[in-house]
Design a protein around this motif. Structure first.
Motif, mmCIF file in Angstrom:
data_model
loop_
_atom_site.group_PDB
_atom_site.id
_atom_site.type_symbol
_atom_site.label_atom_id
_atom_site.label_comp_id
_atom_site.label_asym_id
_atom_site.label_seq_id
_atom_site.Cartn_x
_atom_site.Cartn_y
_atom_site.Cartn_z
ATOM 1 N N PHE A 106 0.833 -1.287 -0.081
ATOM 2 C CA PHE A 106 -0.080 0.076 -0.103
ATOM 3 C C PHE A 106 0.851 1.215 0.125
ATOM 4 C CE2 PHE A 106 0.670 -1.084 4.332
ATOM 5 C CZ PHE A 106 0.940 0.222 5.031
ATOM 6 N N TRP A 107 0.414 2.393 -0.204
ATOM 7 C CA TRP A 107 0.975 3.645 -0.414
ATOM 8 C C TRP A 107 -0.106 4.730 -0.568
ATOM 9 C CZ3 TRP A 107 -0.374 0.786 -4.292
ATOM 10 C CH2 TRP A 107 -0.925 1.431 -5.478
ATOM 11 N N GLY A 108 0.069 5.969 -0.275
ATOM 12 C CA GLY A 108 -0.707 6.878 -0.405
ATOM 13 C C GLY A 108 -0.280 8.519 -0.912
ATOM 14 N N GLN A 109 -1.315 9.137 -1.253
ATOM 15 C CA GLN A 109 -1.024 10.418 -1.705
ATOM 16 C C GLN A 109 -2.216 11.405 -1.370
ATOM 17 O OE1 GLN A 109 0.010 7.983 -4.775
ATOM 18 N NE2 GLN A 109 -2.070 7.400 -3.912
ATOM 19 N N GLN A 110 -2.184 12.499 -1.801
ATOM 20 C CA GLN A 110 -3.416 13.428 -1.463
ATOM 21 C C GLN A 110 -3.385 14.476 -2.480
ATOM 22 O OE1 GLN A 110 -1.583 14.600 2.313
ATOM 23 N NE2 GLN A 110 -2.455 16.880 1.805
ATOM 24 N N ARG A 111 -4.451 15.161 -2.577
ATOM 25 C CA ARG A 111 -4.953 16.555 -3.353
ATOM 26 C C ARG A 111 -5.719 17.415 -2.315
ATOM 27 N NH1 ARG A 111 -9.844 14.210 -7.163
ATOM 28 N NH2 ARG A 111 -11.582 14.608 -5.788
ATOM 29 N N GLN A 112 -5.587 18.552 -2.794
ATOM 30 C CA GLN A 112 -6.387 19.571 -2.079
ATOM 31 C C GLN A 112 -7.784 19.833 -2.689
ATOM 32 O OE1 GLN A 112 -5.398 20.672 0.676
ATOM 33 N NE2 GLN A 112 -6.935 22.204 1.098
ATOM 34 N N ASP A 113 -8.946 19.436 -1.894
ATOM 35 C CA ASP A 113 -10.189 19.816 -2.448
ATOM 36 C C ASP A 113 -10.528 21.156 -1.942
ATOM 37 O OD1 ASP A 113 -10.189 17.314 -3.831
ATOM 38 O OD2 ASP A 113 -11.598 16.278 -2.679
ATOM 39 N N VAL A 119 -7.228 12.281 0.754
ATOM 40 C CA VAL A 119 -6.330 11.346 0.715
ATOM 41 C C VAL A 119 -6.928 10.256 -0.329
ATOM 42 C CG1 VAL A 119 -5.135 11.763 2.903
ATOM 43 C CG2 VAL A 119 -6.810 10.084 2.774
ATOM 44 N N GLY A 120 -5.628 9.513 -1.194
ATOM 45 C CA GLY A 120 -5.888 8.483 -1.831
ATOM 46 C C GLY A 120 -5.008 7.357 -1.718
ATOM 47 N N PHE A 121 -5.460 6.359 -1.203
ATOM 48 C CA PHE A 121 -4.614 5.007 -1.101
ATOM 49 C C PHE A 121 -4.936 4.003 -1.955
ATOM 50 C CE2 PHE A 121 -3.215 7.436 2.361
ATOM 51 C CZ PHE A 121 -2.240 6.822 3.295
ATOM 52 N N SER A 132 -5.172 -8.230 -6.798
ATOM 53 C CA SER A 132 -6.404 -7.235 -7.085
ATOM 54 C C SER A 132 -5.856 -5.972 -6.577
ATOM 55 C CB SER A 132 -7.329 -7.880 -6.372
ATOM 56 O OG SER A 132 -7.844 -9.144 -6.416
ATOM 57 N N THR A 133 -6.457 -4.900 -6.851
ATOM 58 C CA THR A 133 -6.153 -3.551 -6.807
ATOM 59 C C THR A 133 -7.438 -2.760 -6.072
ATOM 60 O OG1 THR A 133 -4.560 -3.512 -8.433
ATOM 61 C CG2 THR A 133 -5.129 -1.417 -7.408
ATOM 62 N N ALA A 134 -7.393 -2.424 -4.885
ATOM 63 C CA ALA A 134 -8.318 -1.264 -4.409
ATOM 64 C C ALA A 134 -7.943 -0.177 -4.413
ATOM 65 C CB ALA A 134 -9.004 -1.828 -3.088
ATOM 66 N N LYS A 135 -8.665 1.020 -4.690
ATOM 67 C CA LYS A 135 -8.170 2.355 -4.627
ATOM 68 C C LYS A 135 -9.405 3.261 -3.946
ATOM 69 C CE LYS A 135 -7.669 1.675 -9.303
ATOM 70 N NZ LYS A 135 -7.668 1.905 -10.636
ATOM 71 N N ILE A 136 -8.476 3.699 -2.782
ATOM 72 C CA ILE A 136 -9.810 4.200 -1.887
ATOM 73 C C ILE A 136 -9.333 5.617 -1.375
ATOM 74 C CG2 ILE A 136 -10.555 3.863 0.639
ATOM 75 C CD1 ILE A 136 -9.988 1.056 0.449
ATOM 76 N N THR A 137 -10.421 6.518 -1.454
ATOM 77 C CA THR A 137 -9.981 8.004 -1.318
ATOM 78 C C THR A 137 -10.754 8.216 0.317
ATOM 79 O OG1 THR A 137 -11.793 8.426 -2.394
ATOM 80 C CG2 THR A 137 -9.737 8.635 -3.595
ATOM 81 N N GLY A 138 -10.890 9.702 0.202
ATOM 82 C CA GLY A 138 -11.101 10.391 1.681
ATOM 83 C C GLY A 138 -12.033 9.963 2.728
ATOM 84 N N PRO A 139 -13.416 9.735 2.524
ATOM 85 C CA PRO A 139 -14.297 9.260 3.555
ATOM 86 C C PRO A 139 -14.044 7.930 4.066
ATOM 87 C CG PRO A 139 -15.344 10.614 1.646
ATOM 88 C CD PRO A 139 -14.107 10.449 1.247
ATOM 89 N N THR A 140 -13.860 6.823 3.084
ATOM 90 C CA THR A 140 -13.371 5.691 3.563
ATOM 91 C C THR A 140 -12.168 5.541 4.199
ATOM 92 O OG1 THR A 140 -14.932 4.757 1.765
ATOM 93 C CG2 THR A 140 -13.367 3.236 3.012
#
Length: 242
Positions: A106-113, A119-121, A132-140
């Motif tokens: 796993f790894w992460g990065q972010q953007r400014q909304d 954040v996106g991981f 398999s690949t899961a891409k998960i962002t801010g709320p979750t």
């Protein structure tokens, strides 16, 4: 935590966030509920990454491809494809190192909304010779970030926390933002997002609802964690846009 016949509320502090827990006879099976208040500006990719390292058995990958701990060529290709998707969606800031927890890289990065960081991981999972690949962002990810602390405080080992929260054999894209779902279903409700995925010990269900838009507003994340014979945990995170 034992289940009483009478409702009780206990206040505590975990990781700088206020917490209320409630147990009782309000769920059809033994359950525990937690409510947090969380400031969006504190949700950074580095903070989430550090929590996964500390509480979910994550270890930073420093070796080469030939290292048994490092990513395989198949995993590396999946990482590159997922990273391209993040970059196309402007997740380009504060990128972390690669890390491994159990069989997941796993790894992460972010953007400014508009109202704060998002954040996106990426989670590349190797399970029974399938990748398999899961891409998960801010709320979750906000729910997962808080849940790692809750489970650790309850005495689960880092491996148990990882097996309860990290996706396994799950291929999905969770692009939910703090403004809601970018691709709403037939109801057209853009204020609500849902996600469900498998874990080693059970499954996780996430629901996000935008309550009050704009600076000073808030959104609620509800994360339901079901892990084997353990009590069902319902973790609610009230995220404040400030």
């Amino acid at each position: 935590m034992s289940i009483s016949r009478r409702k009780f509320t206990q206040l505590a502090i975990i990781g700088g966030a206020s917490l209320a827990t409630t147990s009782g006879i309000f769920f059809p099976k033994p359950a525990e509920a937690f409510i947090f208040g969380f400031l969006l500006r504190a949700l950074t990719s580095r903070a989430v990454f550090g929590g996964l390292l500390r509480f979910a058995a994550g270890r930073i990958i420093r070796g080469a491809l030939s290292d048994a701990f490092g990513p395989s060529e198949e995993e590396l290709l999946a990482i590159q494809l997922a990273d391209k998707d993040f970059v196309e969606r402007q997740f380009r800031e504060n990128k972390t190192e690669l890390a491994r927890a159990q069989t997941t890289v796993f790894w992460g990065q972010q953007r400014q909304d508009k109202w704060g960081p998002n954040v996106g991981f990426g989670f590349v999972q190797k399970y029974q010779d399938e990748t398999s690949t899961a891409k998960i962002t801010g709320p979750t990810m906000a729910g997962i970030h808080v849940a790692t602390q809750v489970l650790a405080k309850q005495g689960l080992s880092p491996n148990q926390v990882a097996d309860s929260l990290l996706p396994v054999n799950s291929q999905f894209d969770d692009w939910c933002s703090w403004e809601g779902d970018s691709f709403p279903d037939g109801t057209g409700n853009r204020n609500v997002c849902f996600q469900n995925y498998r874990t080693v010990l059970g499954e996780v269900t996430s629901r996000y609802e935008l309550i009050q838009p704009g600076r000073g507003g808030r959104g609620n994340v509800e994360l339901i964690v079901e892990s084997g014979g353990q009590p069902r945990r319902e973790i609610i995170v009230e995220v404040k846009f400030s």
